[in-house]
Design a protein around this motif. Structure first.
Motif, short mmCIF file in Angstrom:
data_model
loop_
_atom_site.label_atom_id
_atom_site.label_comp_id
_atom_site.label_asym_id
_atom_site.label_seq_id
_atom_site.Cartn_x
_atom_site.Cartn_y
_atom_site.Cartn_z
N UNK A 13 0.85 -1.20 0.00
CA UNK A 13 0.00 0.00 0.00
C UNK A 13 0.89 1.24 0.00
N UNK A 14 1.92 1.24 0.84
CA UNK A 14 2.83 2.38 0.94
C UNK A 14 3.50 2.70 -0.40
N UNK A 15 3.75 1.64 -1.19
CA UNK A 15 4.43 1.82 -2.48
C UNK A 15 3.60 2.63 -3.47
N UNK A 16 2.29 2.76 -3.22
CA UNK A 16 1.43 3.48 -4.16
C UNK A 16 1.15 4.92 -3.72
N UNK A 17 1.90 5.40 -2.73
CA UNK A 17 1.74 6.79 -2.28
C UNK A 17 2.62 7.70 -3.12
N UNK A 18 2.04 8.71 -3.76
CA UNK A 18 2.88 9.67 -4.47
C UNK A 18 3.78 10.43 -3.49
N UNK A 19 4.97 10.79 -3.92
CA UNK A 19 5.90 11.52 -3.05
C UNK A 19 5.25 12.82 -2.57
N UNK A 20 5.39 13.09 -1.29
CA UNK A 20 4.87 14.34 -0.74
C UNK A 20 3.36 14.37 -0.58
N UNK A 22 -0.49 14.10 0.81
CA UNK A 22 -1.22 14.42 2.03
C UNK A 22 -2.28 13.33 2.17
N UNK A 23 -2.05 12.43 3.13
CA UNK A 23 -2.78 11.17 3.22
C UNK A 23 -3.87 11.20 4.28
N UNK A 24 -5.02 10.62 3.95
CA UNK A 24 -6.03 10.30 4.94
C UNK A 24 -6.11 8.78 5.02
N UNK A 25 -5.69 8.23 6.15
CA UNK A 25 -5.73 6.79 6.36
C UNK A 25 -6.96 6.49 7.21
N UNK A 26 -7.97 5.91 6.58
CA UNK A 26 -9.26 5.70 7.23
C UNK A 26 -9.32 4.28 7.83
N UNK A 32 0.00 2.89 12.13
CA UNK A 32 1.34 2.44 11.70
C UNK A 32 1.69 2.93 10.30
N UNK A 33 0.72 2.90 9.38
CA UNK A 33 1.01 3.30 8.00
C UNK A 33 1.41 4.77 7.90
N UNK A 34 0.57 5.72 8.37
CA UNK A 34 0.99 7.12 8.25
C UNK A 34 2.26 7.45 9.02
N UNK A 35 2.45 6.83 10.19
CA UNK A 35 3.66 7.10 10.97
C UNK A 35 4.89 6.59 10.22
N UNK A 36 4.82 5.38 9.68
CA UNK A 36 5.95 4.84 8.92
C UNK A 36 6.28 5.72 7.72
N UNK A 37 5.25 6.18 7.01
CA UNK A 37 5.47 7.01 5.82
C UNK A 37 6.08 8.37 6.19
N UNK A 38 5.62 8.95 7.29
CA UNK A 38 6.20 10.22 7.75
C UNK A 38 7.64 10.03 8.20
N UNK A 39 7.91 8.96 8.91
CA UNK A 39 9.29 8.69 9.38
C UNK A 39 10.25 8.53 8.20
N UNK A 40 9.73 7.99 7.09
CA UNK A 40 10.56 7.79 5.90
C UNK A 40 10.66 9.05 5.04
N UNK A 41 9.88 10.07 5.37
CA UNK A 41 9.85 11.28 4.55
C UNK A 41 9.12 11.07 3.24
N UNK A 42 8.25 10.05 3.20
CA UNK A 42 7.55 9.71 1.95
C UNK A 42 6.32 10.56 1.71
N UNK A 43 5.70 11.08 2.79
CA UNK A 43 4.51 11.92 2.66
C UNK A 43 4.72 13.20 3.45
#
Length: 231
Positions: A13-20, A22-26, A32-43
């Protein structure tokens, strides 16, 4: 699984996030998903929405422990009601629920969508009615993935609202892009499903109580589609 090590499903799922993005994880659970993506600087930012209190509090704790309160807003809300216009959300992820539940979340909360968001959906079964809703609401399926984790098959569907689109009944059932790609995993899944469908038909035929004819025909039709797919 935690915010450091996502499950295989959430990694895909994370692999399909465009760089930068602004995610709503419902239905974010522990966020875990939004935190992991923020920690990686992906979103760039995220909203973690949760309707149940226990996971809502767990999500708040995960965000707080990672020092991401300025970047992730954890909200106790029903479905897409977690999203506000000022969030400028451009990606919505809904994972780990039945396809019909995801469809209902999208349908009942559509007023909270601008129509410009990318949808990254990971249904646990029920993909057909979900694809039906996407088609009826002018969402094109841009990518489909099938993966196997802990002996179960899971699908990821990525869609964007581009304009009218038409999928056949078989494409809605199997997935238009998966039908085209015909990966070994995809064919293996449907070989197993064909065995199960035939077993169900046999059991229903032997059942003493009356089975609705429409239900029998539906399963028989699916078995025919799978046989043709594998032929």
């Amino acid at each position: 699984m935690n915010e450091h090590t996502l499950s295989m499903r959430l990694e895909r799922v994370a692999a399909h996030m465009p760089a930068g993005a602004r995610l709503a994880d419902i239905g974010s659970d522990h966020a875990y998903l939004p935190v992991a993506l923020l920690r990686r600087g992906a979103i760039a930012a995220a909203v973690a929405g949760e309707v149940a209190l226990t996971p809502f509090h767990a999500a708040r704790r995960t965000v707080r422990e990672n020092g991401l309160e300025q970047h992730i807003s954890v909200r106790h809300a029903n479905g897409l009601a977690a999203i506000a216009a000022q969030d400028e959300i451009n990606v919505v992820s809904i994972c780990g629920m039945g396809g019909e539940t995801i469809r209902d979340i999208l349908a009942s909360g559509s007023a909270h969508l601008s129509g410009r968001e990318r949808l990254v959906l990971q249904p646990n079964g029920g993909e057909q009615p979900l694809r039906q809703w996407l088609m009826e609401n002018h969402y094109h399926i841009l990518c489909e993935e099938l993966l196997q984790e802990n002996r179960f098959y899971y699908e990821i569907i990525v869609a964007e609202r581009i304009g009218p689109v038409s999928y056949s009944a078989e494409q809605l059932y199997f997935g238009p892009l998966q039908m085209q790609a015909r990966s070994p995993l995809f064919l293996g899944k449907w070989q197993r499903m064909l065995v199960e469908k035939r077993k169900v038909l046999s059991n229903l035929a032997q059942a003493r109580q009356a089975v609705p004819e429409a239900r029998m025909e539906e399963i028989a039709q699916q078995a025919r589609w799978i046989s043709e797919l594998l032929a």
